[in-house]
Design a protein around this motif. Structure first.
Motif, PDB file in Angstrom:
ATOM      1  N   ILE A 188     -18.833  17.806  17.731  1.00 15.15           N
ATOM      2  CA  ILE A 188     -18.290  17.511  16.388  1.00 15.15           C
ATOM      3  C   ILE A 188     -19.270  16.742  15.486  1.00 15.15           C
ATOM      4  O   ILE A 188     -18.901  15.782  14.816  1.00 15.15           O
ATOM      5  CB  ILE A 188     -16.919  16.776  16.450  1.00 15.15           C
ATOM      6  CG1 ILE A 188     -16.984  15.493  17.281  1.00 15.15           C
ATOM      7  CG2 ILE A 188     -15.832  17.690  17.009  1.00 15.15           C
ATOM      8  CD1 ILE A 188     -15.732  14.602  17.104  1.00 15.15           C
ATOM      9  N   ARG A 189     -20.499  17.212  15.467  1.00 11.10           N
ATOM     10  CA  ARG A 189     -21.491  16.520  14.632  1.00 11.10           C
ATOM     11  C   ARG A 189     -21.157  16.646  13.152  1.00 11.10           C
ATOM     12  O   ARG A 189     -21.459  15.755  12.365  1.00 11.10           O
ATOM     13  CB  ARG A 189     -22.883  17.098  14.888  1.00 11.10           C
ATOM     14  CG  ARG A 189     -23.334  16.895  16.326  1.00 11.10           C
ATOM     15  CD  ARG A 189     -24.807  17.154  16.487  1.00 11.10           C
ATOM     16  NE  ARG A 189     -25.161  17.234  17.887  1.00 11.10           N
ATOM     17  CZ  ARG A 189     -25.164  18.356  18.588  1.00 11.10           C
ATOM     18  NH1 ARG A 189     -24.859  19.508  18.001  1.00 11.10           N
ATOM     19  NH2 ARG A 189     -25.482  18.365  19.859  1.00 11.10           N
ATOM     20  N   ASP A 190     -20.517  17.745  12.773  1.00 16.47           N
ATOM     21  CA  ASP A 190     -20.128  17.915  11.360  1.00 16.47           C
ATOM     22  C   ASP A 190     -19.282  16.725  10.908  1.00 16.47           C
ATOM     23  O   ASP A 190     -19.455  16.191   9.816  1.00 16.47           O
ATOM     24  CB  ASP A 190     -19.276  19.183  11.171  1.00 16.47           C
ATOM     25  CG  ASP A 190     -20.057  20.453  11.476  1.00 16.47           C
ATOM     26  OD1 ASP A 190     -21.268  20.346  11.772  1.00 16.47           O
ATOM     27  OD2 ASP A 190     -19.446  21.543  11.416  1.00 16.47           O
ATOM     28  N   LEU A 199     -16.715  25.750  12.444  1.00 19.26           N
ATOM     29  CA  LEU A 199     -17.046  25.668  13.858  1.00 19.26           C
ATOM     30  C   LEU A 199     -17.742  24.334  14.123  1.00 19.26           C
ATOM     31  O   LEU A 199     -18.947  24.241  14.006  1.00 19.26           O
ATOM     32  CB  LEU A 199     -17.989  26.815  14.241  1.00 19.26           C
ATOM     33  CG  LEU A 199     -17.527  28.235  13.906  1.00 19.26           C
ATOM     34  CD1 LEU A 199     -18.654  29.240  14.182  1.00 19.26           C
ATOM     35  CD2 LEU A 199     -16.290  28.603  14.711  1.00 19.26           C
ATOM     36  N   PRO A 200     -16.978  23.317  14.444  1.00 18.52           N
ATOM     37  CA  PRO A 200     -17.613  22.005  14.631  1.00 18.52           C
ATOM     38  C   PRO A 200     -18.350  21.883  15.965  1.00 18.52           C
ATOM     39  O   PRO A 200     -19.212  21.036  16.105  1.00 18.52           O
ATOM     40  CB  PRO A 200     -16.445  21.026  14.577  1.00 18.52           C
ATOM     41  CG  PRO A 200     -15.249  21.820  15.013  1.00 18.52           C
ATOM     42  CD  PRO A 200     -15.508  23.247  14.611  1.00 18.52           C
ATOM     43  N   GLY A 201     -18.004  22.740  16.934  1.00 19.69           N
ATOM     44  CA  GLY A 201     -18.627  22.635  18.261  1.00 19.69           C
ATOM     45  C   GLY A 201     -18.131  21.389  18.969  1.00 19.69           C
ATOM     46  O   GLY A 201     -17.606  20.472  18.339  1.00 19.69           O
ATOM     47  N   ILE A 225     -12.434  25.628  14.698  1.00 21.19           N
ATOM     48  CA  ILE A 225     -12.239  26.829  15.510  1.00 21.19           C
ATOM     49  C   ILE A 225     -13.163  26.751  16.718  1.00 21.19           C
ATOM     50  O   ILE A 225     -14.319  26.354  16.583  1.00 21.19           O
ATOM     51  CB  ILE A 225     -12.623  28.102  14.708  1.00 21.19           C
ATOM     52  CG1 ILE A 225     -12.023  28.098  13.304  1.00 21.19           C
ATOM     53  CG2 ILE A 225     -12.262  29.365  15.481  1.00 21.19           C
ATOM     54  CD1 ILE A 225     -10.550  28.259  13.237  1.00 21.19           C
ATOM     55  N   GLU A 226     -12.634  27.091  17.860  1.00 16.42           N
ATOM     56  CA  GLU A 226     -13.511  27.231  19.024  1.00 16.42           C
ATOM     57  C   GLU A 226     -13.075  28.484  19.758  1.00 16.42           C
ATOM     58  O   GLU A 226     -11.881  28.748  19.914  1.00 16.42           O
ATOM     59  CB  GLU A 226     -13.444  25.989  19.904  1.00 16.42           C
ATOM     60  CG  GLU A 226     -14.432  25.974  21.080  1.00 16.42           C
ATOM     61  CD  GLU A 226     -15.892  26.198  20.698  1.00 16.42           C
ATOM     62  OE1 GLU A 226     -16.456  25.368  19.982  1.00 16.42           O
ATOM     63  OE2 GLU A 226     -16.471  27.237  21.109  1.00 16.42           O
ATOM     64  N   VAL A 227     -14.052  29.229  20.189  1.00 18.82           N
ATOM     65  CA  VAL A 227     -13.754  30.528  20.776  1.00 18.82           C
ATOM     66  C   VAL A 227     -13.079  30.383  22.145  1.00 18.82           C
ATOM     67  O   VAL A 227     -13.508  29.606  22.990  1.00 18.82           O
ATOM     68  CB  VAL A 227     -15.027  31.400  20.873  1.00 18.82           C
ATOM     69  CG1 VAL A 227     -16.093  30.706  21.696  1.00 18.82           C
ATOM     70  CG2 VAL A 227     -14.703  32.760  21.437  1.00 18.82           C
ATOM     71  N   PHE A 262     -22.478  30.000  13.039  1.00 20.31           N
ATOM     72  CA  PHE A 262     -22.535  30.922  14.190  1.00 20.31           C
ATOM     73  C   PHE A 262     -23.797  30.729  14.995  1.00 20.31           C
ATOM     74  O   PHE A 262     -24.815  30.278  14.478  1.00 20.31           O
ATOM     75  CB  PHE A 262     -22.511  32.374  13.695  1.00 20.31           C
ATOM     76  CG  PHE A 262     -21.226  32.775  13.032  1.00 20.31           C
ATOM     77  CD1 PHE A 262     -20.029  32.722  13.724  1.00 20.31           C
ATOM     78  CD2 PHE A 262     -21.216  33.218  11.719  1.00 20.31           C
ATOM     79  CE1 PHE A 262     -18.845  33.111  13.116  1.00 20.31           C
ATOM     80  CE2 PHE A 262     -20.045  33.617  11.102  1.00 20.31           C
ATOM     81  CZ  PHE A 262     -18.857  33.569  11.804  1.00 20.31           C
ATOM     82  N   GLN A 263     -23.699  31.103  16.260  1.00 20.01           N
ATOM     83  CA  GLN A 263     -24.919  31.173  17.056  1.00 20.01           C
ATOM     84  C   GLN A 263     -25.442  32.606  17.065  1.00 20.01           C
ATOM     85  O   GLN A 263     -26.610  32.852  17.248  1.00 20.01           O
ATOM     86  CB  GLN A 263     -24.632  30.711  18.489  1.00 20.01           C
ATOM     87  CG  GLN A 263     -24.469  29.218  18.556  1.00 20.01           C
ATOM     88  CD  GLN A 263     -23.583  28.795  19.706  1.00 20.01           C
ATOM     89  OE1 GLN A 263     -22.698  29.523  20.142  1.00 20.01           O
ATOM     90  NE2 GLN A 263     -23.820  27.596  20.201  1.00 20.01           N
ATOM     91  N   GLY A 264     -24.536  33.550  16.830  1.00 20.08           N
ATOM     92  CA  GLY A 264     -24.912  34.960  16.840  1.00 20.08           C
ATOM     93  C   GLY A 264     -25.417  35.420  15.482  1.00 20.08           C
ATOM     94  O   GLY A 264     -25.440  34.670  14.512  1.00 20.08           O
TER      95      GLY A 264
HETATM   96  C1  LIG Z   1     -23.489  26.134  16.674  1.00 18.50           C
HETATM   97  S1  LIG Z   1     -22.059  25.371  17.301  1.00 18.50           S
HETATM   98  C2  LIG Z   1     -21.533  24.326  16.007  1.00 18.50           C
HETATM   99  C3  LIG Z   1     -22.408  23.180  15.864  1.00 18.50           C
HETATM  100  C4  LIG Z   1     -22.021  22.198  14.767  1.00 18.50           C
HETATM  101  N1  LIG Z   1     -21.569  22.779  13.544  1.00 18.50           N
HETATM  102  C5  LIG Z   1     -23.235  21.327  14.540  1.00 18.50           C
HETATM  103  O1  LIG Z   1     -23.831  21.395  13.470  1.00 18.50           O
HETATM  104  O2  LIG Z   1     -23.557  20.607  15.460  1.00 18.50           O
HETATM  105  C6  LIG Z   1     -20.913  26.648  17.212  1.00 18.50           C
HETATM  106  C7  LIG Z   1     -19.662  26.416  18.050  1.00 18.50           C
HETATM  107  O3  LIG Z   1     -18.701  27.383  17.677  1.00 18.50           O
HETATM  108  C8  LIG Z   1     -18.418  28.259  18.753  1.00 18.50           C
HETATM  109  N2  LIG Z   1     -18.532  29.590  18.209  1.00 18.50           N
HETATM  110  C9  LIG Z   1     -19.631  30.304  17.940  1.00 18.50           C
HETATM  111  N3  LIG Z   1     -19.318  31.464  17.387  1.00 18.50           N
HETATM  112  C10 LIG Z   1     -17.984  31.510  17.272  1.00 18.50           C
HETATM  113  C11 LIG Z   1     -17.056  32.440  16.750  1.00 18.50           C
HETATM  114  N4  LIG Z   1     -17.452  33.569  16.248  1.00 18.50           N
HETATM  115  N5  LIG Z   1     -15.744  32.112  16.770  1.00 18.50           N
HETATM  116  C12 LIG Z   1     -15.345  30.954  17.297  1.00 18.50           C
HETATM  117  N6  LIG Z   1     -16.158  30.043  17.796  1.00 18.50           N
HETATM  118  C13 LIG Z   1     -17.477  30.318  17.789  1.00 18.50           C
HETATM  119  C14 LIG Z   1     -19.393  27.972  19.820  1.00 18.50           C
HETATM  120  O4  LIG Z   1     -18.783  28.055  21.093  1.00 18.50           O
HETATM  121  C15 LIG Z   1     -19.875  26.566  19.503  1.00 18.50           C
HETATM  122  O5  LIG Z   1     -19.129  25.620  20.190  1.00 18.50           O
END
Ligand SMILES: C[S@@+](CC[C@H](N)C(=O)[O-])C[C@H]1O[C@@H](n2cnc3c(N)ncnc32)[C@H](O)[C@@H]1O
Lengths: 562, 318
Positions: free
Chosen positions: B43-45, B38-40, B59-61, B136-138
């Motif tokens: 894309i800091r990764d 999940l690069p968000g 992957i992006e939701v 994940f954020q969750g």
């Molecule tokens: C925390 S950010 C990633 C940040 C990045 N890795 C960084 O270090 O800056 C998570 C991203 O993935 C998405 N995301 C979160 N949970 C997800 C899931 N279960 N499936 C797909 N995308 C998800 C969010 O919308 C968000 O854009």
């Protein structure tokens, strides 16, 4: 594209916050009525044509590089052109066809940003100009719009959908602060394409071929004449712009589409093609191969010959113009393009020809004259034929020193008597004299020198003949007796025989060597056949050599049988 | 974009914790790492780890319908813009949907499989990524939804990746409703060990409660043991780095890193890192971008192990 400066611009909504959606209003007068017809017809759009349209827009916005990326179910078209500010972006929604635009529209649909209307669910434009600090984003809900139009079509009451309202409801704007200071770009996303479309767009070979045919692709930077031609086109073909196109298909290595670097070409011939009234109809460039081989046999079959172009579009194919050449085999010695300038010439929608019209006739007559006009001393066909003859002459002259050396050696080792030597030198001299005029400068000088050498040698030989050296002495030298002693200028005959080891250069020479006499008309006919053989088989090929040797042998047999 | 203080901690983890681990792993398998995660949109990764990465599946939701879809699509557009404009599009693909669903179903909402998931013609699909960043954020999951999808997906992931060495980075919100489930699990592990000491430690962890703001210790203890257990079943050796606890934007997060190395065994494998080392592992915290051992630790914590890891990663602890 509609003329942007004729459309009233809207005000940027000052209170809009970052990320907040806004559906900018637009008036019915800002959209040509044709758009509704086009959109509601549910036309089948070739996805390649739609992508082309966006890439062409990028090039028109001065992009030097356009990147096409296919990933998932989306296609992205990115360019680093001028970008758009708010007003310019909103104008992208607008659409009008005027008579004046017809040339850029007929056959190409030319509906600008709506080109992907029936291909994708959503289209997103994200753009930024160099001077601004925000990215402008415009989202088009094409899927929803199609849905509304379909429903209206199926409704027995046939409700009229005001197009301005439809567009207003389904086109939303927002902006985002940008981290890309000073950068300008435009990125178009077509979202949710069907699997079939994605599959077609993922076919690299097809995409590459299509792009080369339908977009103004730049020359490879390695191509020696690329800059020169590019500059001339920019100066003389109105609206000419070109770009490098990069294709990135998921899981494949990225591919840069550009016109190839073809080595060994002569410097380009560039110029206008005028009609009989002196009006420019087209502008062309053409390069002749500097090898004695056509571009098709040199590995560039896609680029052999010339082709009509209008704004990056190829009209017809390279065969189209080959019909103008009466000497067809020489046509693929050229590579080039003919840019149609006349705005009255209109391509057919299949882009395989032009619509029949007096303008088309005038264009074709003018191009024909440039390519192969009998009256035209500088026609491409004539230039190629001369070049071909000159290269053949060069080759004959280049081979002459070896032939002279061989005669000398044979005399020394005694396998030639003076008569044979005299006649062999005669052949060499006649070749040199006949080819000298056609040869290139330095080969001409060489020919002059060789003629002197051969003549001197011949003089020596003749002196020996005149001295009447006793047969016994010649025998001692190991030479075999000549059968036709006494003739001051020996005529080659089948019996005395041209030595087989001599390089045989064409059919005419083979026949001359065989001793068969030819009448004036025979010489002409045989020259033509001789040229045709050389052109089509190529004088440096094994096949050619074998063929001539075989003919020589058979003619020899015939002579002996007699 | 997140407020500064919260991104600072995350940035420290990406650059100073994960990056040396990623670099070392890439060196050990002698290739750039194929990334799944999940690069968000920012894309800091890729910016931070780019030079160690090979092929990337991001992957992006995107959900099929609903009010949020518009926001999600915007995120995807921003993400793709950044990928292309920042020059990462060469070895890249986006898959849309919930990461958990993509792992469990094998395809995203568009019906597209991740590139390095071989499904065709085999009854046993296999995945061959070298780096998973499940950022994940969750949280770990919610009891009400049956077996939490996230846990299911983790199990499935390790099964799919069998026989392929990989790094797993896992970031979870400390919020979840599996509390009693975790306590049951920790007690169960305790029952399986003969070490009184480990039983005591596990009991301590199982008793952490939301009420005294130490709930996250339960997650901290459970996740490594759980991953290790699944890894063993799938014939992997599992090495776990000390979990890192940090404050994100409006939430608290736990960051785990595992190295999974296939052992080629038929029966379950065992790890060189012993159960005790995992149970006794300290918790690391990040404050304003600085790494420290948490001041609150279980009794008898092997602080030295934590300090050793910090030193190995080149991190000065205070
Ligand atoms: C925390 S950010 C990633 C940040 C990045 N890795 C960084 O270090 O800056 C998570 C991203 O993935 C998405 N995301 C979160 N949970 C997800 C899931 N279960 N499936 C797909 N995308 C998800 C969010 O919308 C968000 O854009």
């Amino acid at each position: 594209m509609p003329k942007l400066d004729t459309i009233p611009t809207s005000q940027f909504p000052k209170d809009l916050r970052e990320g907040q959606s806004f559906n900018p209003p637009l008036a019915e007068s800002q959209i040509g009525g044709e758009l509704l017809n086009i959109l509601s017809k549910g036309l089948y759009t070739d996805p390649l044509d739609a992508i082309r349209e966006y890439a062409q827009n990028s090039i028109d916005a001065n992009a030097e590089t356009v990147e096409i990326q296919v990933t998932g179910n989306s296609v992205f078209i990115l360019d680093y052109g001028d970008g758009m500010d708010y007003n310019k972006l909103l104008q992208a929604r607008e659409f009008a066809i005027s008579q004046k635009d017809i040339m850029s529209n007929v056959g190409f649909r030319g509906i600008g940003i709506y080109s992907g209307f029936d291909l994708c669910n959503r289209l997103v434009i994200r753009t930024k100009t160099a001077g601004e600090e925000m990215e402008h984003i415009l989202e088009f809900e094409f899927g929803e719009m199609r849905h509304k139009l379909d429903a209206a079509r199926q409704d027995p009451n046939r409700p009229v959908i005001p197009l301005a309202t439809l567009l207003h409801r389904h086109i939303a704007y927002h902006f985002a602060k940008s981290t890309r200071k000073g950068m300008a770009f435009t990125m178009i996303q077509l979202e949710n394409l069907s699997d079939t479309h994605i599959a077609r767009l993922s076919n690299l070979d097809e995409m590459r071929g299509y792009i080369l045919r339908n977009l103004p692709v730049r020359f490879s930077s390695e191509f020696q004449y690329g800059k020169e031609i590019e500059k001339a086109l920019q100066k003389n073909v109105e609206g000419y712009k070109s770009a490098k196109i990069i294709l990135k298909i998921e899981r494949s290595k990225s591919v840069t589409v550009e016109k190839p670097n073809i080595p060994d070409l002569e410097s380009p011939r560039i110029g206008f093609v005028y009609d009989s009234n002196g009006k420019p109809m087209a502008y062309y460039w053409a390069c002749l191969t500097s090898k004695s081989e056509s571009l098709s046999s040199r590995g560039f079959p896609e680029f052999a010959g010339l082709v009509y172009k209008i704004k990056g579009f190829t009209i017809g194919d390279r065969n189209y113009l080959s019909s103008y050449f009466t000497r067809k085999q020489i046509y693929p010695w050229w590579t080039g393009e003919v840019y149609v300038i006349s705005t009255e010439v209109i391509p057919t929608s299949a882009r395989d020809d032009f619509e029949a019209s007096p303008a088309k006739d005038a264009l074709e007559a003018a191009v024909k004259y440039t390519l192969s006009g009998a009256q035209n001393k500088e026609s491409l066909q004539k230039i190629a034929l001369e070049a071909q003859a000159s290269r053949r002459a060069d080759q004959i002259i280049q081979n002459a020193p070896d032939r002279i050396k061989e005669v000398k050696e044979k005399v020394t080792e005694g396998s030639y008597d003076e008569f044979q030597a005299y006649s062999a030198l005669d052949d060499i001299l006649s070749d040199l004299q006949s080819q000298k005029g056609k040869a290139s400068g330095d080969k001409r000088t060489l020919a002059t020198r060789l003629i002197t050498t051969a003549k001197n040698l011949q003089k020596q030989v003749k002196k020996e003949i005149d001295d009447q050296t006793p047969v016994s002495v010649r025998k001692r030298k190991g030479a075999k007796a000549a059968t036709d002693v006494g003739l001051p200028i020996p005529i080659p005959s089948a019996e005395s025989g041209a030595p087989k080891q001599l390089p045989i250069l064409n059919l005419l020479q083979v026949i001359t060597h065989s001793g068969w006499r030819m009448r004036e008309e025979d010489v002409q006919i045989i020259s033509a056949i001789s040229d045709a053989l050389a052109d089509n088989i190529g004088i440096n090929t094994d096949l050619y050599e074998r063929l001539l040797e075989d003919i020589a042998a058979r003619l020899g047999d015939l002579g002996e049988a007699k | 974009m997140l407020p500064l203080a919260s991104t600072q901690n995350k940035e420290a983890i990406r650059r100073r914790w994960d990056k040396p681990i990623i670099a070392k792993f890439s060196r050990s398998i002698k290739k750039p790492l194929d990334y799944f995660g999940l690069p968000g949109p920012d894309i800091r990764d890729f910016h931070d780890w780019g030079k160690y990465l090979g092929f990337k599946t991001g992957i992006e939701v995107v959900t099929k319908r609903g009010k949020v879809v518009e926001e999600q699509l915007r995120k995807v557009n921003a993400l793709e813009t950044n990928v292309i404009l920042d020059g990462f599009s060469e070895n890249w693909q986006l898959r849309r949907g919930f990461l958990e669903n993509i792992i469990l179903d094998g395809v995203d909402i568009d019906g597209n499989a991740p590139a390095l998931l071989a499904t065709e013609g085999t009854k046993n699909p296999r995945m061959t990524y070298d780096l998973h960043n499940w950022d994940f954020q969750g949280g770990l999951g919610y009891k009400s939804k049956g077996e939490a999808k996230r846990i299911q997906a983790l199990k499935r992931l390790i099964e799919l990746q069998r026989a392929h060495p990989f790094l797993l980075l896992l970031t979870l919100n400390v919020r979840h409703t599996l509390g009693t489930e975790l306590s049951r699990y920790l007690t169960g592990i305790g029952n399986e060990t003969y070490s009184r000491k480990h039983q005591r430690i596990l009991k301590w962890y199982s008793e952490r409660k939301a009420i005294d703001s130490t709930e996250h210790y339960r997650t901290k203890a459970t996740v490594p043991l759980f991953i290790r257990q699944i890894a063993h079943i799938n014939s992997f050796d599992c090495y776990c780095y000390p979990p890192v606890y940090y404050e994100g934007w409006k939430e608290h997060l736990l960051h785990f890193v595992f190295t999974l190395t296939p052992q080629g065994t038929t029966l379950p494998a065992f790890s060189k890192q012993q159960l005790g080392q995992v149970v006794e592992m300290p918790l690391v915290e990040v404050h304003s971008g600085k790494f420290v051992l948490a001041s609150f630790q279980h009794p008898g914590c092997r602080k030295q192990d934590g300090l050793d890891v910090l030193r190995q990663l080149g991190i000065q602890s205070k």
